[in-house]
Scaffold this motif. Structure first.
Motif, PDB file in Angstrom:
ATOM      1  N   ALA A  70      -0.403   3.965  -0.653  1.00  0.00           N
ATOM      2  CA  ALA A  70      -1.825   3.985  -1.003  1.00  0.00           C
ATOM      3  C   ALA A  70      -2.595   4.551   0.186  1.00  0.00           C
ATOM      4  N   ARG A  71      -3.789   5.063  -0.082  1.00  0.00           N
ATOM      5  CA  ARG A  71      -4.621   5.596   0.993  1.00  0.00           C
ATOM      6  C   ARG A  71      -5.479   4.469   1.531  1.00  0.00           C
ATOM      7  N   GLY A  72      -5.363   4.254   2.826  1.00  0.00           N
ATOM      8  CA  GLY A  72      -6.160   3.215   3.470  1.00  0.00           C
ATOM      9  C   GLY A  72      -7.129   3.819   4.465  1.00  0.00           C
ATOM     10  N   VAL A  73      -8.111   3.036   4.838  1.00  0.00           N
ATOM     11  CA  VAL A  73      -9.091   3.448   5.842  1.00  0.00           C
ATOM     12  C   VAL A  73      -8.899   2.548   7.052  1.00  0.00           C
ATOM     13  N   LEU A  74      -8.714   3.176   8.199  1.00  0.00           N
ATOM     14  CA  LEU A  74      -8.489   2.439   9.442  1.00  0.00           C
ATOM     15  C   LEU A  74      -9.805   1.830   9.901  1.00  0.00           C
ATOM     16  N   LEU A  75      -9.842   0.515  10.116  1.00  0.00           N
ATOM     17  CA  LEU A  75     -11.067  -0.186  10.499  1.00  0.00           C
ATOM     18  C   LEU A  75     -11.198  -0.354  12.005  1.00  0.00           C
ATOM     19  N   GLU A  76     -10.150  -0.066  12.752  1.00  0.00           N
ATOM     20  CA  GLU A  76     -10.218  -0.147  14.213  1.00  0.00           C
ATOM     21  C   GLU A  76      -9.428   1.003  14.816  1.00  0.00           C
ATOM     22  N   ARG A  94       0.059  -2.212  14.873  1.00  0.00           N
ATOM     23  CA  ARG A  94      -0.606  -2.951  13.790  1.00  0.00           C
ATOM     24  C   ARG A  94      -2.111  -2.858  14.001  1.00  0.00           C
ATOM     25  N   ALA A  95      -2.805  -2.512  12.918  1.00  0.00           N
ATOM     26  CA  ALA A  95      -4.265  -2.385  12.993  1.00  0.00           C
ATOM     27  C   ALA A  95      -4.875  -2.819  11.664  1.00  0.00           C
ATOM     28  N   GLN A  96      -6.170  -3.133  11.693  1.00  0.00           N
ATOM     29  CA  GLN A  96      -6.894  -3.567  10.497  1.00  0.00           C
ATOM     30  C   GLN A  96      -7.131  -2.349   9.583  1.00  0.00           C
ATOM     31  N   VAL A  97      -6.735  -2.489   8.308  1.00  0.00           N
ATOM     32  CA  VAL A  97      -6.851  -1.395   7.345  1.00  0.00           C
ATOM     33  C   VAL A  97      -7.431  -1.945   6.043  1.00  0.00           C
ATOM     34  N   SER A 102      -3.511  -0.503  -6.867  1.00  0.00           N
ATOM     35  CA  SER A 102      -3.425   0.205  -8.155  1.00  0.00           C
ATOM     36  C   SER A 102      -4.246  -0.499  -9.244  1.00  0.00           C
ATOM     37  N   ASP A 103      -4.506  -1.807  -9.089  1.00  0.00           N
ATOM     38  CA  ASP A 103      -5.312  -2.517 -10.095  1.00  0.00           C
ATOM     39  C   ASP A 103      -6.812  -2.394  -9.831  1.00  0.00           C
ATOM     40  N   GLY A 104      -7.197  -1.664  -8.768  1.00  0.00           N
ATOM     41  CA  GLY A 104      -8.614  -1.446  -8.455  1.00  0.00           C
ATOM     42  C   GLY A 104      -9.193  -2.420  -7.461  1.00  0.00           C
ATOM     43  N   ALA A 105      -8.465  -3.451  -7.069  1.00  0.00           N
ATOM     44  CA  ALA A 105      -8.968  -4.446  -6.113  1.00  0.00           C
ATOM     45  C   ALA A 105      -8.891  -3.885  -4.692  1.00  0.00           C
ATOM     46  N   THR A 106      -9.896  -4.196  -3.893  1.00  0.00           N
ATOM     47  CA  THR A 106      -9.934  -3.754  -2.498  1.00  0.00           C
ATOM     48  C   THR A 106      -9.357  -4.851  -1.614  1.00  0.00           C
ATOM     49  N   HIS A 107      -8.486  -4.465  -0.699  1.00  0.00           N
ATOM     50  CA  HIS A 107      -7.816  -5.415   0.203  1.00  0.00           C
ATOM     51  C   HIS A 107      -8.045  -4.987   1.644  1.00  0.00           C
ATOM     52  N   THR A 108      -8.037  -5.980   2.520  1.00  0.00           N
ATOM     53  CA  THR A 108      -8.122  -5.724   3.959  1.00  0.00           C
ATOM     54  C   THR A 108      -7.061  -6.567   4.637  1.00  0.00           C
ATOM     55  N   SER A 109      -6.294  -5.917   5.510  1.00  0.00           N
ATOM     56  CA  SER A 109      -5.240  -6.640   6.221  1.00  0.00           C
ATOM     57  C   SER A 109      -4.764  -5.786   7.389  1.00  0.00           C
ATOM     58  N   ARG A 110      -3.863  -6.353   8.169  1.00  0.00           N
ATOM     59  CA  ARG A 110      -3.282  -5.605   9.284  1.00  0.00           C
ATOM     60  C   ARG A 110      -2.034  -4.900   8.762  1.00  0.00           C
ATOM     61  N   ALA A 111      -1.904  -3.619   9.095  1.00  0.00           N
ATOM     62  CA  ALA A 111      -0.771  -2.809   8.631  1.00  0.00           C
ATOM     63  C   ALA A 111      -0.226  -1.980   9.794  1.00  0.00           C
ATOM     64  N   TRP A 112       1.001  -1.527   9.652  1.00  0.00           N
ATOM     65  CA  TRP A 112       1.601  -0.637  10.642  1.00  0.00           C
ATOM     66  C   TRP A 112       1.086   0.769  10.393  1.00  0.00           C
ATOM     67  N   ARG A 132       1.363  -6.304  -2.044  1.00  0.00           N
ATOM     68  CA  ARG A 132       1.424  -6.804  -0.670  1.00  0.00           C
ATOM     69  C   ARG A 132       1.834  -5.684   0.276  1.00  0.00           C
ATOM     70  N   LEU A 133       1.292  -5.716   1.488  1.00  0.00           N
ATOM     71  CA  LEU A 133       1.627  -4.708   2.488  1.00  0.00           C
ATOM     72  C   LEU A 133       3.079  -4.863   2.940  1.00  0.00           C
ATOM     73  N   THR A 134       3.692  -3.733   3.241  1.00  0.00           N
ATOM     74  CA  THR A 134       5.051  -3.730   3.766  1.00  0.00           C
ATOM     75  C   THR A 134       5.208  -2.528   4.675  1.00  0.00           C
TER      76      THR A 134
END
Length: 197
Positions: A70-76, A94-97, A102-112, A132-134
């Motif tokens: 999925a396309r994420g936006v880097l928050l830091e 690891r950074a906040q993204v 795919s269901d349209g919900a927006t998520h924020t978490s730390r990702a590689w 879930r992020l992996t």
């Protein structure tokens, strides 16, 4: 190779299988154990290595198929990680993204993500079937290399255990032969000493 020399070589290699008054049952068993061990090491090792590599490669392929990007936006920003690294290697931190599943919900978490990115940059994130992020799965080339390495390790381990079992059997046969020789010497030894005196 001349016919006589070939026959002599064959007789020399097959001495354990020939009828011989000095041959004992333990010699025949030992010869069969040696043949069985080497057959198991060569054929069994190749089979175990191939099956292990295929199984691991299939597992990696299933993992790649189950994960989605999925396309994420880097928050830091991750620019600081580049200053500490030396050389052209790829560095992940690891950074906040934030990303949209795919269901349209927006998520924020730390990702590689790759180091050296500014906040607001678009980065790929990997998610499983539940969103879930992996971590990014290994590429087909990386999976093939790891499968081959683990398959070779399994083949070596199987062959080593088989060889060790064969050596243990041969050690027991040697101990048995030594015991038989000692008993026979107890019977023959006194007669031999009388003749030499």
């Amino acid at each position: 190779m001349p016919e006589a020399e070939y026959a002599r070589t064959r007789r020399h290699l097959m001495w354990r299988w020939r009828s011989n008054p000095l041959r004992r049952h333990a010699d025949v068993v030992e010869a069969r154990v040696v043949v069985a061990v080497w057959a198991a090491v060569s054929l069994g090792g190749a089979f175990v290595g191939t099956m292990t590599a295929d199984s691991i490669d299939q597992s990696f392929a299933e993992r790649r198929a189950a994960l989605h990007t999925a396309r994420g936006v880097l928050l830091e920003s991750t620019m600081d990680a580049v200053a500490m690294a030396e050389g052209p290697q790829r560095i992940s931190v690891r950074a906040q993204v934030r990303w949209t599943a795919s269901d349209g919900a927006t998520h924020t978490s730390r990702a590689w993500v790759d180091a050296g990115r500014k906040a607001g940059a678009t980065v790929p994130v990997w998610t499983d079937g539940q969103g879930r992020l992996t971590r990014e799965p290994p590429s087909a080339g990386e999976a093939a290399a790891e499968s081959a390495f683990l398959g070779a390790g399994a083949a070596v381990a199987f062959s080593g255990m088989t060889y060790a079992a064969g050596r243990a059997i041969r050690w027991r046969l040697d101990r048995r032969r030594y015991d038989l020789w000692a008993r026979e010497w107890e019977q023959v030894g006194p007669q031999w000493r009388r003749r030499t005196m």
